[in-house]
Design a protein around this motif. Structure first.
Motif, mmCIF file in Angstrom:
data_model
loop_
_atom_site.group_PDB
_atom_site.id
_atom_site.type_symbol
_atom_site.label_atom_id
_atom_site.label_comp_id
_atom_site.label_asym_id
_atom_site.label_seq_id
_atom_site.Cartn_x
_atom_site.Cartn_y
_atom_site.Cartn_z
ATOM 1 N N UNK B 65 -6.051 0.221 -14.220
ATOM 2 C CA UNK B 65 -6.955 -0.540 -13.125
ATOM 3 C C UNK B 65 -7.304 -0.694 -11.748
ATOM 4 N N UNK B 66 -5.924 -1.652 -11.676
ATOM 5 C CA UNK B 66 -5.512 -2.182 -9.796
ATOM 6 C C UNK B 66 -4.826 -0.528 -9.118
ATOM 7 N N UNK B 67 -4.239 0.040 -10.286
ATOM 8 C CA UNK B 67 -2.564 0.642 -10.010
ATOM 9 C C UNK B 67 -4.049 2.446 -9.265
ATOM 10 N N UNK B 68 -5.268 2.582 -10.185
ATOM 11 C CA UNK B 68 -6.235 3.809 -9.681
ATOM 12 C C UNK B 68 -7.239 3.217 -9.392
ATOM 13 N N UNK B 69 -7.765 1.964 -9.599
ATOM 14 C CA UNK B 69 -9.258 1.842 -8.460
ATOM 15 C C UNK B 69 -9.256 1.258 -7.490
ATOM 16 N N UNK B 70 -8.133 0.398 -7.171
ATOM 17 C CA UNK B 70 -7.484 -0.208 -6.034
ATOM 18 C C UNK B 70 -5.967 -0.291 -5.143
ATOM 19 N N UNK B 71 -6.276 1.410 -5.479
ATOM 20 C CA UNK B 71 -4.947 1.752 -4.557
ATOM 21 C C UNK B 71 -3.916 0.816 -4.956
ATOM 22 N N UNK B 72 -2.967 -0.132 -5.546
ATOM 23 C CA UNK B 72 -2.220 -0.801 -5.195
ATOM 24 C C UNK B 72 -0.885 -0.598 -5.872
ATOM 25 N N UNK B 73 -0.031 -0.575 -5.223
ATOM 26 C CA UNK B 73 1.427 -0.102 -6.026
ATOM 27 C C UNK B 73 1.472 -0.818 -6.801
ATOM 28 N N UNK B 74 1.315 -1.428 -8.177
ATOM 29 C CA UNK B 74 1.764 -2.595 -8.873
ATOM 30 C C UNK B 74 2.541 -2.126 -10.025
ATOM 31 N N UNK B 75 3.973 -2.383 -9.548
ATOM 32 C CA UNK B 75 5.263 -2.632 -10.857
ATOM 33 C C UNK B 75 5.107 -3.518 -11.363
ATOM 34 N N UNK B 76 4.760 -3.533 -12.817
ATOM 35 C CA UNK B 76 5.551 -4.086 -13.675
ATOM 36 C C UNK B 76 6.813 -4.422 -13.861
ATOM 37 N N UNK B 77 7.457 -4.884 -15.039
ATOM 38 C CA UNK B 77 8.583 -5.017 -15.136
ATOM 39 C C UNK B 77 9.892 -5.527 -14.235
ATOM 40 N N UNK B 78 9.160 -5.919 -13.288
ATOM 41 C CA UNK B 78 10.451 -5.798 -11.612
ATOM 42 C C UNK B 78 10.109 -7.937 -11.474
ATOM 43 N N UNK B 79 11.344 -7.903 -11.576
ATOM 44 C CA UNK B 79 11.980 -9.075 -11.099
ATOM 45 C C UNK B 79 12.862 -9.683 -9.891
ATOM 46 N N UNK B 80 11.907 -10.109 -9.151
ATOM 47 C CA UNK B 80 12.433 -10.463 -7.671
ATOM 48 C C UNK B 80 13.475 -10.852 -7.744
ATOM 49 N N UNK B 81 15.146 -10.829 -7.711
ATOM 50 C CA UNK B 81 15.689 -12.142 -7.542
ATOM 51 C C UNK B 81 15.895 -12.595 -6.173
ATOM 52 N N UNK B 82 15.663 -11.843 -5.034
ATOM 53 C CA UNK B 82 16.206 -12.022 -3.926
ATOM 54 C C UNK B 82 16.014 -11.801 -2.406
ATOM 55 N N UNK B 83 15.209 -12.653 -1.942
ATOM 56 C CA UNK B 83 14.034 -12.510 -0.231
ATOM 57 C C UNK B 83 15.145 -12.092 0.439
ATOM 58 N N UNK B 84 15.428 -11.641 1.667
ATOM 59 C CA UNK B 84 15.981 -11.482 3.016
ATOM 60 C C UNK B 84 14.814 -11.385 4.281
ATOM 61 N N UNK B 85 14.298 -12.794 4.187
ATOM 62 C CA UNK B 85 13.976 -12.819 5.871
ATOM 63 C C UNK B 85 14.654 -12.228 6.599
ATOM 64 N N UNK B 86 15.591 -12.494 7.078
ATOM 65 C CA UNK B 86 15.896 -11.910 8.353
ATOM 66 C C UNK B 86 15.433 -10.273 8.313
ATOM 67 N N UNK B 87 16.254 -9.760 7.382
ATOM 68 C CA UNK B 87 16.254 -8.403 7.150
ATOM 69 C C UNK B 87 14.769 -8.087 6.433
ATOM 70 N N UNK B 88 13.839 -8.744 5.986
ATOM 71 C CA UNK B 88 12.293 -8.279 5.158
ATOM 72 C C UNK B 88 12.655 -7.181 4.596
ATOM 73 N N UNK B 89 13.857 -7.838 3.484
ATOM 74 C CA UNK B 89 13.825 -7.301 2.290
ATOM 75 C C UNK B 89 12.957 -7.885 1.710
ATOM 76 N N UNK B 90 13.092 -7.612 -0.410
ATOM 77 C CA UNK B 90 13.350 -8.394 -1.110
ATOM 78 C C UNK B 90 14.182 -7.183 -2.171
ATOM 79 N N UNK B 267 13.581 -18.668 -5.751
ATOM 80 C CA UNK B 267 14.160 -17.537 -4.969
ATOM 81 C C UNK B 267 13.334 -17.576 -3.248
ATOM 82 N N UNK B 268 12.534 -18.937 -3.186
ATOM 83 C CA UNK B 268 12.637 -19.385 -2.198
ATOM 84 C C UNK B 268 13.889 -20.106 -2.010
#
Lengths: 465, 465
Positions: B65-90, B267-268
């Motif tokens: 529902x979040x994907x279709x109705x709200x047009x959110x790119x919702x990716x389950x099964x995705x574990x973020x391990x690192x934030x790069x604040x300078x390069x602005x990537x996760x 990660x923070x």
């Protein structure tokens, strides 16, 4: 110091007790025209509903207890007819066994007028017939209950007409239905519960319809007559539709007069005291009248409204008790002011809880606000939690200032105490945006994550612009 | 604009939805490590209590529902391990069928860390045995429920040990008793519910005793072992009394680990963001972290407390939702600040409602107040009204300023929503004398004329001097 109090109900007895606690040496005389003091008047409909309870259950404290334990000179059967502000005396007539016995006169240093309110008895032909009864004093409650219990003429009370659809009329409706009495409610205005948002009033109306209460909104009562048909009910209430002039005859074994109340301010008027809104005795925030030795408190006196900062007359029990205490303090030299009332009121009607605080849109307009209103439906329990009921919320804010002006709620679960959060916000003169930020309670059995009040506030913010 | 959100629970999904409502053109990516988003986590104990309800009842909105109705790119099964604040990537790893599948990396303009909290798993020998389970994620809830339903080894679950006596432990206690499971609760400290006034904690404790819950306060857990007796329960929880060293062996078919939660801020920390109280990510009133492109919200972040104006970490659902919305606004250029939390919390335990807001005496002392406290008993209905229950109220005020600091209530009727009035008063920084003047609701079925909160306030005023 002689402190004389006219009236021995909530305000009068609160003042009497508190002044003795403040200063045991103060000489307190209470003059009460009836025989009853300190009873839970609001409990009468619930007591009438239960044939197994005695009306005396409602007595919180007897006259004798006040006399012996609190050392208050409490004189029941004493009706005050006159206040002399210059000579600082009150005078009247005492009663014994219901008959005028002798005159009395008391000197005062400080006087409290706590004469309460009286039911408005409409000027209808037949309103004095046996079986036509108001509900205000404990004596009224006893009369209604014994009328139902006595099975007059060996006929049980099967049908009742209630004149008026206010809080007391509605509470009596439920009480009579509990006693298996068919109820017919009649009122002149077409609008059901005009002091509530129409969406919420409709919910209450539907509850009455669901419980087989017969509603006649928009009907005047022409007269009440003895029923000539001796096999039928003893009374006939003749009603006329105000729009169509259609006549409806309602058979009734009893008629409850619940057309509202008016302040008992006649002796204050005759004493030349300033009279305020709705004929109530005008008082300042110290509860002082226009005479510096005379106070007024309870249903006979007016009050400031915390939203409008203007005078209002909203006769309710908490204010009466609180004002009685404040008068006691002021009489004893402890300066106590009351900020005022928010007009918070709740009642139960069958399965519904109904609550309000602050102003309706109509009231807000009258006091110069620029109101915006939102009406929402929320739930009484969290998503997926069993037993959840609809909660209807109406919330009013001011476009000019962003202030919260009033809230009303109706529902079968979780309504009544929620209104207190809004009442506190009105006292604090909170803006809707600030109220929306309050950290209200959440647990699945008790509400959604966003409390219904917060959902309403979030929606109202958009309308306030 | 690329808005990336780590975590798809209350704060994360609130932020995702609101940002799309604010600005449909914003590109929102949510990276959620589990398969579940937007479910009522607090409802899990009540769901577990009812064998006829599916755990999926708690899902408010599905990922699709979040994907279709709200047009959110919702990716389950995705574990973020690192934030790069300078390069602005996760960056991190995605999972398929429970197995690591491939690495990913996402660029962000604005990032929200909404990683929530994780159960604290005490370092006990045997804590990884089958049948030893925490309750935090929906997956945890499903595991507990299916463990009970599966009748492992054809033996029904008859006995459970709960490690910890906080809100979740108590709610699970009630749930397991509903499933006819004998419950043994164990905690290291002698003091039962230390965040409540002892008089109120005692009322809760008595309710558990009345419902035949076995309490072991003041016991450490030495280890959890497989039971060698195959005719008995499968586990043995070995407890040791901290004062006497007495050993108690508790047989258990299952063990619930409810020793509290901790913020998921690893990660923070690794990204060099400022960490605040209790290890939570430090945020300002705009929910911004020490990096101006990174926000944090929900159970992983700290908050200001409206009474102390200092930072606190009180992970609760309403704050998570509200903070998610505020982040969405700020990301979309609508400046939104949150004043903070009052620490309002309620829970149900068997027939009791338990509520708190603001500070305890101990907390008030820690923050430099000079607290005075009153504990009273009042009633849930008016004098003479049937069905009235005791309401216990603890109220704390500050002697220096007269401010209301906190309120706690326990009782079987009319407790839970009353606490909201006190919560609003804390937001408004009301003094106790002003709170005592509030026009709270009264009708006989719902309370005494003087609401229990007003009675407490009137008593506390005397102690504040």
């Amino acid at each position: 110091m002689k402190f004389v109090i006219i009236g021995g109900d909530a305000a009068g007895m609160s003042a009497a007790s508190k002044s003795k606690r403040n200063n045991p040496n103060i000489e307190v005389t209470v003059l009460e025209k009836s025989q009853d003091v300190s009873y839970s008047a609001c409990g009468m409909p619930y007591n009438i509903a239960d044939p197994n309870r005695s009306m005396d259950d409602l007595i919180v404290r007897t006259a004798d207890e006040f006399r012996s334990k609190n050392r208050i000179n409490l004189l029941t059967g004493h009706r005050v007819d006159k206040i002399d502000p210059v000579g600082k005396t009150v005078s009247g007539i005492s009663f014994e066994n219901g008959k005028e016995s002798q005159t009395f006169s008391y000197q005062f240093d400080k006087l409290l007028i706590a004469t309460g309110a009286a039911p408005i008895i409409p000027n209808i032909y037949g309103v004095n017939l046996s079986g036509v009864m108001p509900l205000k004093s404990l004596e009224d409650g006893r009369a209604i209950k014994s009328f139902i219990d006595s099975n007059l003429n060996s006929k049980p009370v099967k049908k009742a007409v209630i004149i008026g659809i206010g809080y007391i009329g509605l509470e009596m409706c439920e009480a009579l239905k509990e006693r298996s009495i068919d109820v017919f409610m009649v009122k002149p205005s077409e609008q059901f519960l005009p002091s509530f948002a129409s969406e919420l009033a409709d919910v209450v109306k539907q509850e009455l319809v669901d419980k087989s209460v017969n509603l006649y909104c928009g009907y005047n009562i022409d007269k009440i007559e003895q029923n000539s048909n001796l096999n039928s009910s003893s009374l006939v209430v003749v009603c006329k539709n105000r729009a169509s002039n259609e006549i409806v005859n309602l058979d009734a074994d009893m008629v409850i007069v619940a057309s509202g109340v008016k302040p008992c301010s006649q002796i204050a008027i005759e004493a030349g005291l300033e009279i305020g809104i709705s004929g109530a005795v005008a008082v300042d925030k110290n509860l002082k009248t226009s005479d510096e030795n005379i106070y007024a408190a309870g249903d006979c006196a007016d009050a400031f409204h915390v939203v409008t900062d203007k005078k209002c007359w909203i006769p309710l029990a908490l204010r009466a008790n609180r004002a009685g205490w404040a008068v006691a303090d002021n009489v004893c030299g402890i300066n106590t002011t009351l900020p005022g009332v928010a007009g918070t009121a709740v009642f139960k009607i069958f399965d519904l809880q109904v609550a309000r605080t602050g102003l309706t849109v109509k009231e807000a307009l009258e006091f110069g606000f620029e109101p915006a209103q939102i009406v929402i439906q929320s739930r009484s329990k969290a998503h997926g939690h069993p037993g959840s009921k609809t909660i209807h919320v109406s919330m009013v804010g001011d476009k000019k200032t962003g202030l919260l002006l009033g809230v009303q709620m109706v529902g079968k679960d979780g309504v009544v105490h929620r209104i207190n959060a809004a009442a506190v916000a009105l006292h604090a003169k909170m803006r809707v945006v600030d109220f929306a930020q309050c950290d209200l309670a959440y647990a699945p059995p008790f509400g959604p994550v966003w409390d219904p009040l917060l959902t309403a506030a979030n929606q109202l913010i958009k309308k306030l612009g």
